[in-house]
Design an enzyme around this catalytic site. Structure first.
Site, PDB file in Angstrom:
ATOM      1  CB  VAL A  90      -0.985   0.042   1.189  1.00 50.83           C
ATOM      2  CG1 VAL A  90      -1.989  -1.080   1.098  1.00 50.83           C
ATOM      3  CG2 VAL A  90      -0.238   0.017   2.525  1.00 50.83           C
ATOM      4  CE  LYS A  91       3.891   2.295   4.605  1.00 50.96           C
ATOM      5  NZ  LYS A  91       3.467   0.987   5.092  1.00 50.96           N
ATOM      6  CG  HIS A  92       4.401   6.925  -1.744  1.00 48.48           C
ATOM      7  ND1 HIS A  92       3.992   6.742  -0.450  1.00 48.48           N
ATOM      8  CD2 HIS A  92       4.042   8.194  -2.080  1.00 48.48           C
ATOM      9  CE1 HIS A  92       3.414   7.855  -0.013  1.00 48.48           C
ATOM     10  NE2 HIS A  92       3.429   8.737  -0.982  1.00 48.48           N
TER      11      HIS A  92
END
Length: 401
Positions: free
Chosen positions: A202-204
């Protein structure tokens, strides 16, 4: 706002966050799978070099995940049983747990209600309430992607002989403006001794699992490399003895916190789109801001300016958080409409483990009040305009009914 009937009846669930994998990403991983190295190969160093350049740091060390990155930092800084470290209760528990892994004591401090970031003035009051040397360090968190003012924390740390670990898991590409009017990118090592990042889906930048530590301190960098790989070195210049080309030495009690080449290949590919993804996140945030700005009953978090112009932000927008009085009601209502909003975070000091160490509800009222009202709305680059419009419609519909 008119509801889209197709979304109402047939829509797929809209999560709060999700990875975005392209054919280029897949090809990068396939090429590595077909190479001579699946782990401990050249892609690791390439990813480290590219990421260090991206954030503006001298050194980067890739590892298994963001939690391993935090643990490596506390190991490199010599955290032990006599160490007392301050952090925020509004964070994923790893920000605090890394201190406990080393036997140290965690002391939470309350947040600024406007930003949900660790309040530097409250930290100052806490530090100055004890004799000099009582505390060892501070772990501020760039919560939701909003960078803390590390310059202010650095000044406090220098006054009291403390180290700083920046938990930048939410903020690759984020930045703030220092007192000289200069942009300071999260993880660039200008103010923090060490900074960490996460590459959870879910991170960049998504590698499946993965983490990174950045620093400008060569001595800390060498310690990170040692602790990442069992405390073992093969570097001829560091060996106490040398029996031949096969020889290695375990010089410290380290861990297997390595990251495979396949994941670094994916990270390298994702890094090429990092700025485009960041721009898209900021665009989504602007749409939310406009939609909620005049709605009674919805509060948004204050953003740290990243330039002399209030309109220009250094917020990296891992999350878009709103505050509403009936958070549980809104959470349930959105899920009824397949909008999978999430809560970030349950205050760490209220977890059973930390309650067992003496913390109680009521210790940090700003953090606890924030938790009662906070909700993270869908925020990821592939979120469509139609999906976002539907999310906004349902949020306002619930709040105004």
């Amino acid at each position: 706002m008119t509801q889209n009937p197709e979304l109402r009846t047939h829509q797929k669930p809209i999560p709060y966050g999700r990875q975005y994998i392209t054919e280029d990403d897949i090809q990068a991983v396939v090429e590595t799978l077909q190479s001579d190295y699946l782990t401990q190969g050249p892609k690791v160093a390439q990813f480290e070099e590219a990421f260090a350049k991206y954030v503006g740091a001298k050194y980067a060390v890739a590892c298994a995940n963001g939690t391993a990155a935090l643990h490596l930092c506390t190991l490199a800084l010599g955290v032990g049983e006599q160490s007392r470290v301050i952090t925020t209760p509004i964070t994923f528990v790893a920000s605090a747990n890394c201190v406990r892994y080393c036997g140290g004591t965690v002391e939470f401090c309350d947040i600024d209600p406007a930003t949900a970031l660790l309040d530097v003035e409250k930290v100052r009051q806490l530090v100055e309430s004890k004799p000099k040397g009582y505390y060892s360090g501070i772990i501020p968190v760039d919560f939701a992607g909003n960078p803390v003012n590390l310059e202010a924390f650095r000044q406090l740390a220098d006054e009291h002989g403390l180290w700083l670990i920046e938990d930048a898991a939410h903020s690759p590409g984020g930045s703030f403006i220092d007192s000289q009017g200069e942009k300071q990118r999260c993880g660039n090592g200008r103010y923090a001794d060490l900074s960490i990042f996460s590459f959870h889906p879910v991170k960049h930048i998504a590698t499946g699992e993965g983490g990174m530590v950045t620093t400008n301190d060569e001595a800390l960098y060498q310690k990170l490399l040692l602790y990442r790989t069992h405390g073992i070195t093969r570097d001829p210049e560091l060996l106490e003895e040398n029996h031949g080309g096969w020889y290695m030495e375990m010089q410290e009690l380290g861990y297997n916190y390595r990251i495979p080449d396949m994941l670094c290949a994916l990270g390298l590919s994702q890094l090429q789109r990092a700025e485009a993804g960041l721009a898209r996140r900021r665009g989504i945030a602007k749409v939310y801001d406009r939609a909620f700005s005049s709605v009674v009953g919805i509060q948004t978090l204050k953003t740290t300016p990243a330039a002399m112009h209030e309109e220009e932000t250094g917020h990296a927008y891992h999350l878009y958080v709103i505050r509403v009085e009936d958070r549980k009601g809104l959470y349930d209502y959105l899920r009824e409409h397949k909008i999978l909003a999430q809560v970030h975070y349950i205050p760490a000091h209220t977890m059973p483990y930390y309650r067992g160490l003496g913390y109680r509800e009521g210790d940090f009222p700003a953090a606890e009040h924030y938790y009662e009202e906070c909700l993270s709305l869908p925020m990821y680059p592939s979120l469509t305009q139609e999906e976002q419009k539907f999310v906004i419609e349902k949020v306002i519909e619930f709040v105004q009914r």
